[in-house]
Motif scaffolding. Sequence first.
Motif, PDB file in Angstrom:
ATOM      1  N   UNK A 228       0.839  -1.193   0.000  1.00  0.00           N
ATOM      2  CA  UNK A 228       0.000   0.000   0.000  1.00  0.00           C
ATOM      3  C   UNK A 228       0.875   1.244   0.000  1.00  0.00           C
ATOM      4  N   UNK A 229       0.543   2.190  -0.867  1.00  0.00           N
ATOM      5  CA  UNK A 229       1.333   3.408  -0.953  1.00  0.00           C
ATOM      6  C   UNK A 229       1.151   4.246   0.302  1.00  0.00           C
ATOM      7  N   UNK A 230       2.234   4.824   0.821  1.00  0.00           N
ATOM      8  CA  UNK A 230       2.144   5.639   2.045  1.00  0.00           C
ATOM      9  C   UNK A 230       1.169   6.803   1.876  1.00  0.00           C
ATOM     10  N   UNK A 231       0.391   7.030   2.909  1.00  0.00           N
ATOM     11  CA  UNK A 231      -0.520   8.188   2.975  1.00  0.00           C
ATOM     12  C   UNK A 231      -1.627   8.148   1.908  1.00  0.00           C
ATOM     13  N   UNK A 232      -1.892   6.970   1.359  1.00  0.00           N
ATOM     14  CA  UNK A 232      -2.961   6.844   0.373  1.00  0.00           C
ATOM     15  C   UNK A 232      -4.189   6.194   1.015  1.00  0.00           C
ATOM     16  N   UNK A 233      -5.366   6.721   0.685  1.00  0.00           N
ATOM     17  CA  UNK A 233      -6.621   6.070   1.055  1.00  0.00           C
ATOM     18  C   UNK A 233      -7.130   5.333  -0.174  1.00  0.00           C
ATOM     19  N   UNK A 234      -7.267   4.023  -0.051  1.00  0.00           N
ATOM     20  CA  UNK A 234      -7.651   3.192  -1.195  1.00  0.00           C
ATOM     21  C   UNK A 234      -9.167   3.049  -1.227  1.00  0.00           C
ATOM     22  N   UNK A 235      -9.770   3.502  -2.335  1.00  0.00           N
ATOM     23  CA  UNK A 235     -11.209   3.435  -2.537  1.00  0.00           C
ATOM     24  C   UNK A 235     -11.482   2.446  -3.666  1.00  0.00           C
ATOM     25  N   UNK A 236     -12.225   1.373  -3.377  1.00  0.00           N
ATOM     26  CA  UNK A 236     -12.481   0.320  -4.356  1.00  0.00           C
ATOM     27  C   UNK A 236     -13.953   0.320  -4.739  1.00  0.00           C
ATOM     28  N   UNK A 237     -14.215   0.387  -6.043  1.00  0.00           N
ATOM     29  CA  UNK A 237     -15.563   0.158  -6.582  1.00  0.00           C
ATOM     30  C   UNK A 237     -15.594  -1.299  -7.013  1.00  0.00           C
ATOM     31  N   UNK A 238     -16.285  -2.141  -6.253  1.00  0.00           N
ATOM     32  CA  UNK A 238     -16.165  -3.595  -6.398  1.00  0.00           C
ATOM     33  C   UNK A 238     -17.374  -4.208  -7.084  1.00  0.00           C
ATOM     34  N   UNK A 239     -17.115  -5.126  -8.010  1.00  0.00           N
ATOM     35  CA  UNK A 239     -18.170  -5.895  -8.685  1.00  0.00           C
ATOM     36  C   UNK A 239     -19.237  -4.988  -9.289  1.00  0.00           C
ATOM     37  N   UNK A 240     -18.795  -3.973 -10.004  1.00  0.00           N
ATOM     38  CA  UNK A 240     -19.728  -3.013 -10.595  1.00  0.00           C
ATOM     39  C   UNK A 240     -20.364  -3.565 -11.865  1.00  0.00           C
ATOM     40  N   UNK A 241     -21.600  -3.136 -12.100  1.00  0.00           N
ATOM     41  CA  UNK A 241     -22.371  -3.548 -13.269  1.00  0.00           C
ATOM     42  C   UNK A 241     -22.603  -2.351 -14.192  1.00  0.00           C
ATOM     43  N   UNK A 242     -23.220  -2.635 -15.316  1.00  0.00           N
ATOM     44  CA  UNK A 242     -23.487  -1.607 -16.327  1.00  0.00           C
ATOM     45  C   UNK A 242     -24.169  -0.389 -15.694  1.00  0.00           C
ATOM     46  N   UNK A 243     -23.575   0.781 -15.906  1.00  0.00           N
ATOM     47  CA  UNK A 243     -24.140   2.032 -15.423  1.00  0.00           C
ATOM     48  C   UNK A 243     -23.698   2.432 -14.032  1.00  0.00           C
ATOM     49  N   UNK A 244     -23.137   1.499 -13.263  1.00  0.00           N
ATOM     50  CA  UNK A 244     -22.787   1.824 -11.877  1.00  0.00           C
ATOM     51  C   UNK A 244     -21.525   2.663 -11.769  1.00  0.00           C
ATOM     52  N   UNK A 245     -20.542   2.418 -12.634  1.00  0.00           N
ATOM     53  CA  UNK A 245     -19.326   3.224 -12.554  1.00  0.00           C
ATOM     54  C   UNK A 245     -19.637   4.701 -12.751  1.00  0.00           C
ATOM     55  N   UNK A 246     -20.376   5.010 -13.830  1.00  0.00           N
ATOM     56  CA  UNK A 246     -20.732   6.405 -14.100  1.00  0.00           C
ATOM     57  C   UNK A 246     -21.561   6.990 -12.958  1.00  0.00           C
ATOM     58  N   UNK A 247     -22.493   6.208 -12.447  1.00  0.00           N
ATOM     59  CA  UNK A 247     -23.386   6.670 -11.391  1.00  0.00           C
ATOM     60  C   UNK A 247     -22.607   7.025 -10.125  1.00  0.00           C
ATOM     61  N   UNK A 248     -21.757   6.127  -9.684  1.00  0.00           N
ATOM     62  CA  UNK A 248     -21.001   6.362  -8.447  1.00  0.00           C
ATOM     63  C   UNK A 248     -20.010   7.505  -8.622  1.00  0.00           C
ATOM     64  N   UNK A 249     -19.262   7.481  -9.722  1.00  0.00           N
ATOM     65  CA  UNK A 249     -18.241   8.509  -9.938  1.00  0.00           C
ATOM     66  C   UNK A 249     -18.850   9.899 -10.070  1.00  0.00           C
ATOM     67  N   UNK A 250     -20.052   9.981 -10.605  1.00  0.00           N
ATOM     68  CA  UNK A 250     -20.690  11.292 -10.761  1.00  0.00           C
ATOM     69  C   UNK A 250     -21.058  11.916  -9.420  1.00  0.00           C
ATOM     70  N   UNK A 251     -21.130  11.093  -8.368  1.00  0.00           N
ATOM     71  CA  UNK A 251     -21.472  11.603  -7.042  1.00  0.00           C
ATOM     72  C   UNK A 251     -20.268  11.599  -6.099  1.00  0.00           C
TER      73      UNK A 251
END
Length: 376
Positions: A201-224
């Motif tokens: 793990x990179x020092x001082x990094x907060x790791x945010x994982x979008x896990x098992x995403x389906x069609x439309x979810x990446x855009x939806x989550x990232x937009x918020x």
Amino acid sequence: MATLLYLLALPILIYLHFKPKYHDSIPARFFLKNNARFTEKGIWFHACSFGEVRSLSPFIEKIEPSSVRISVITQTGFREASKYPLAQVRYLPFEIFLPFWIRKQKVLIVMEAELWPLLFIVAKAKGMKTVLLNARISDNSYASYVRFAWLYRWIFNSIDLIFAQSLEDEQRLKTLGAKAVHVCGNIKAFSRYEVSHVYPKQPNKRVVVLASTHEGEEELILSHLTLLPNDQLIVVPRHPERFAKVNRLLSAYAENLGKSYMCLSKQNSLEADVILCDTMGELINLYAIADVVFLGGSFVDGVGGHNPLEPAFFGTKLISGEFIFNQKVLFDSVTNVFTCKAEDIKNVFDSIETYPKSAIVHHGDIEPLLEQILGK
């Protein structure tokens, strides 16, 4: 009827064979290419896909390796099943082939909703004990089951033992004619999670994982989502056939924010600000270093959620969408999961550091269940 459907579907099957997703499975399932019968007297597990095969590991690990037989439907399931040493792994052939393809085993154990009529009927006719494991009937599908209750009563006549996920599932199964139903919870609660690769793990990094995403979810989550300067974003699509599309989306997203971007398949490290996990089997390894996890399949209606036990095992801050109807039993086994509607993602994420980490309430004991299944 099945033969007629097979003949009518031949042109479609030939066409689908050329798609990477079906390149191996269609010739094996519908033309028996490289899909020999199992040898006799084994313990036969049937599961559909990658996740179901993986959830069987606590059972398979307690059985003599040379006795293990595993049939699957998907190519990802086949690859996962092939990891078990000495196991015989096959694609389950289409129904019309089963009467002469199936050889007698000690027991047939079928996962969840894989209610193929001839699979149970032929297995029972050949003298096998038949078990339906981890059975469930979701709210969304119950009406459809009731509509075809005559068919399920016919199938359940050939099933000796059923283990349901919840009391509600037990009642619904009995309404459809199931007998000898026992409630054991979701068998994924028996699983132990181990990493196969340790990512520094990179020092001082907060790791945010979008896990098992389906069609439309990446855009939806990232937009918020408003990432902090020290946030590292890793996106793990559920299905490999979507890797290319998500790659284009994330590349443009990272460029727009002036962040570095990479695909994990090209460089087996986590050195960029935004990363696409476009390889299978890495999600557990990423959960192990994740600080915040958005669990996909839950922000758009229709999928019903995914397994929260895995990220909870590693004590992540866990955020899910509201549509978790297929995983209610598992969500009841986890504390501190924050479910929200899409429009609330920003508020939840911005406050996530004030929330407690997720945790598993308890693990199940597999030994009594295995004894019932195998008749020990």
